[in-house]
Design an enzyme around this catalytic site. Structure first.
Site, PDB file in Angstrom:
ATOM      1  N   ASP A  34      -5.892   6.688  -1.907  1.00 60.66           N
ATOM      2  CA  ASP A  34      -6.372   7.809  -2.723  1.00 60.66           C
ATOM      3  C   ASP A  34      -7.675   8.397  -2.190  1.00 60.66           C
ATOM      4  O   ASP A  34      -8.483   8.937  -2.948  1.00 60.66           O
ATOM      5  CB  ASP A  34      -6.560   7.384  -4.196  1.00 60.66           C
ATOM      6  CG  ASP A  34      -5.317   6.721  -4.753  1.00 60.66           C
ATOM      7  OD1 ASP A  34      -4.222   7.222  -4.457  1.00 60.66           O
ATOM      8  OD2 ASP A  34      -5.441   5.707  -5.455  1.00 60.66           O
TER       9      ASP A  34
ATOM     10  N   GLY B  96       1.186   8.931  -2.752  1.00 56.49           N
ATOM     11  CA  GLY B  96       1.229  10.209  -3.449  1.00 56.49           C
ATOM     12  C   GLY B  96       0.155  11.093  -2.849  1.00 56.49           C
ATOM     13  O   GLY B  96      -1.016  10.960  -3.182  1.00 56.49           O
ATOM     14  N   HIS B  97       0.540  11.925  -1.896  1.00 55.21           N
ATOM     15  CA  HIS B  97      -0.440  12.767  -1.204  1.00 55.21           C
ATOM     16  C   HIS B  97      -0.475  14.141  -1.866  1.00 55.21           C
ATOM     17  O   HIS B  97       0.496  14.886  -1.823  1.00 55.21           O
ATOM     18  CB  HIS B  97      -0.096  12.865   0.288  1.00 55.21           C
ATOM     19  CG  HIS B  97      -0.259  11.550   1.000  1.00 55.21           C
ATOM     20  ND1 HIS B  97       0.246  11.298   2.255  1.00 55.21           N
ATOM     21  CD2 HIS B  97      -0.889  10.420   0.615  1.00 55.21           C
ATOM     22  CE1 HIS B  97      -0.076  10.060   2.606  1.00 55.21           C
ATOM     23  NE2 HIS B  97      -0.753   9.508   1.625  1.00 55.21           N
TER      24      HIS B  97
ATOM     25  N   ARG C 123      15.159 -10.383   7.273  1.00 61.08           N
ATOM     26  CA  ARG C 123      16.278  -9.988   8.148  1.00 61.08           C
ATOM     27  C   ARG C 123      17.569  -9.758   7.383  1.00 61.08           C
ATOM     28  O   ARG C 123      18.656 -10.023   7.875  1.00 61.08           O
ATOM     29  CB  ARG C 123      16.471 -11.032   9.265  1.00 61.08           C
ATOM     30  CG  ARG C 123      15.281 -11.056  10.197  1.00 61.08           C
ATOM     31  CD  ARG C 123      15.213 -12.285  11.006  1.00 61.08           C
ATOM     32  NE  ARG C 123      14.913 -13.430  10.162  1.00 61.08           N
ATOM     33  CZ  ARG C 123      14.598 -14.632  10.631  1.00 61.08           C
ATOM     34  NH1 ARG C 123      14.579 -14.852  11.907  1.00 61.08           N
ATOM     35  NH2 ARG C 123      14.334 -15.623   9.815  1.00 61.08           N
TER      36      ARG C 123
ATOM     37  N   GLN D 299      -1.698   4.756   1.739  1.00 62.25           N
ATOM     38  CA  GLN D 299      -2.575   3.729   1.154  1.00 62.25           C
ATOM     39  C   GLN D 299      -3.876   3.647   1.983  1.00 62.25           C
ATOM     40  O   GLN D 299      -4.255   4.635   2.574  1.00 62.25           O
ATOM     41  CB  GLN D 299      -1.873   2.371   1.048  1.00 62.25           C
ATOM     42  CG  GLN D 299      -0.726   2.342   0.036  1.00 62.25           C
ATOM     43  CD  GLN D 299       0.589   2.866   0.594  1.00 62.25           C
ATOM     44  OE1 GLN D 299       0.986   2.487   1.678  1.00 62.25           O
ATOM     45  NE2 GLN D 299       1.256   3.726  -0.138  1.00 62.25           N
TER      46      GLN D 299
END
Ligand code: IMP
Length: 429
Positions: A17, A44-45, A146, A227
């Site tokens: 943020d 959330g950009h 995996r 992040q």
């Protein structure tokens, strides 16, 4: 754009943020390709273009510049439903996306059961992480275990059905253990997600070779982190972290290029500190100030709407971020949020329980809960900065504050953002 290289990473230096979306949007103008390298729909950009606000969760913020190619690298966990919802919403708002978005064939697909598992695990955990509930941890667990499903698997329906079938069996058992039955809602969402396979394959690419070829052809590339450094799986405040490598080195593994291709790393730092979710925030404010700055800065999560905790600028963390990311420059964001504060504090060290003062970011996350930040006081400027477009437009105390942040962080400040609009940015000569 000066201050960037041919291949530049933009990385968050705090707990996310920091305003990376805005910085990527500004820098994207001067590049040809923008690629995300980790995380998923937990990001959330927020980007403002004119009077419009866009919140991008998975598609790189470069998409708002016509003609730029936007990639999701192999390090991303791709929530296929959420991705196409976002893709279609951008088209509905008038963006032309044809041929502009590519998804790595090696990217792991985040399926609805990951979201179910994430929420069930959080609600029954004794020690909560405060995740975004977007399924990120379980998707990366499957990758490391995996047993994940990758974009390429959609090209082989038999293998896909086999892998998804085995996963669903495991998931139902796990949900049962956690006291949450798998229900018809999950089955319905799975059908919807799997039905998007053809569409997903139509966007599939190999991001490593594609980016390498673009660089060889003289194109410029921006690698967009999500992040922040303190949420990195290895270097952050473990276990209160996300499940990927958010730091700059993750940009090479997460897109498939060699680390020597990267020639600039821009660290984004907010002029103060925020954190959402659980885990320590050493410079956190007392409740009244917390509320005040949260309101000034509009500090509510772009993905979950949760209120962010706020605190003073922490140079122990920013110096650590400069070291671990190899920062070549810094973009300071939201300086304007501090405009009305008469006095500011900057943390320069942490006093430990035994009275000693450390300057290095401690590995012991629980020790961080009890450290006492050592502060120095800086005078505020008590003037609006939103109209500043050159450093010389800023009040002297704001410039001094930035100088001190630069000195303590150990990397040059190259941009200062003074508002949400594209134009509200000061390139530092
Ligand atoms: P997860 O990534 O959803 O597993 O959440 C793990 C931790 O990272 C939680 O504390 C989240 O609040 C935090 N987190 C994940 N994505 C973001 C983000 O984009 N901004 C800020 N915090 C985030």
């Amino acid at each position: 754009m000066s201050g960037t290289g041919k291949c530049t990473v933009v990385v968050g230096c705090q707990w996310g943020d920091e305003g990376k979306g805005k910085i990527v949007d500004v820098l994207a103008e001067g590049v040809d390709v923008v690629a995300r390298y980790q995380g998923g729909a937990n990001a959330g950009h927020t980007v403002h273009v004119g009077d419009d606000e866009f919140i991008l969760h998975q598609i790189p913020s470069g998409i708002l510049h016509p003609g730029k190619r936007c990639l999701l690298g192999n390090g991303v966990v791709l929530d296929v439903q959420q991705f196409f919802d976002e893709y279609d919403a951008l088209i509905a708002r008038g963006l032309v996306l044809d041929g502009r978005v590519g998804v790595s064939r090696r990217a792991h697909v985040l399926l609805p059961y990951h979201r179910f598992l994430d929420r069930a695990a959080e609600s029954s955990a004794v020690e909560k992480i405060g995740t975004t509930g977007r399924g990120i941890g379980p998707a990366y667990e499957d990758k490391a275990g995996r047993r994940g499903v990758r974009v390429a698997d959609f090209g082989n329906p038999t293998r896909l059905i086999q892998r998804v079938g085995a996963a669903m069996e495991r998931v139902c058992l796990r949900l049962h253990e956690l006291g949450h039955g798998a229900d018809a809602e999950l089955d319905g969402q799975m059908d919807q997600a799997l039905a998007l396979g053809e569409r997903l394959l139509s966007l599939a690419t190999d991001t490593g070779p594609e980016i390498s070829r673009a660089l060889e052809a003289g194109k410029r590339v921006l690698l967009e982190g999500a992040q922040g450094t303190a949420l990195d799986l290895d270097h952050g405040t473990y276990p209160f972290v996300t499940s990927s490598n958010t730091t700059a080195a993750g940009a090479a593994t997460g897109t498939g290029i060699g680390p020597t291709a990267i020639d600039a790393v821009v660290g984004v730092v907010k002029a103060y500190t925020t954190r959402v979710g659980e885990g320590p925030l050493p410079t956190g404010f007392e409740p009244e100030m917390d509320e005040h700055v949260r309101r000034l800065g509009g500090e509510f999560g772009a993905t979950t709407g949760r209120p962010r905790r706020c605190g003073w600028f922490d140079s122990v963390l920013s110096r650590f971020a400069a070291q671990v990311n190899g920062l070549t420059g810094v973009a300071v964001t939201k300086l304007d949020v501090l405009d009305t504060l008469p006095e500011l504090q900057i943390a320069t060290g942490y006093r430990l329980a035994d009275g000693s003062v450390v300057q290095d970011f401690p590995a012991d996350t629980w020790a961080l809960d009890s450290v006492e930040p050592v502060y120095e006081t800086a005078p505020g400027w008590c003037e609006p900065t939103g109209d500043a477009r050159r450093m010389s437009d800023l009040p002297i105390n704001a410039r001094r504050y930035l100088d001190r942040l630069e000195e303590l962080t150990g990397a040059p400040v190259q941009w200062v953002s003074v508002g949400t609009k594209r134009a509200q940015i000061i390139p530092v000569a």
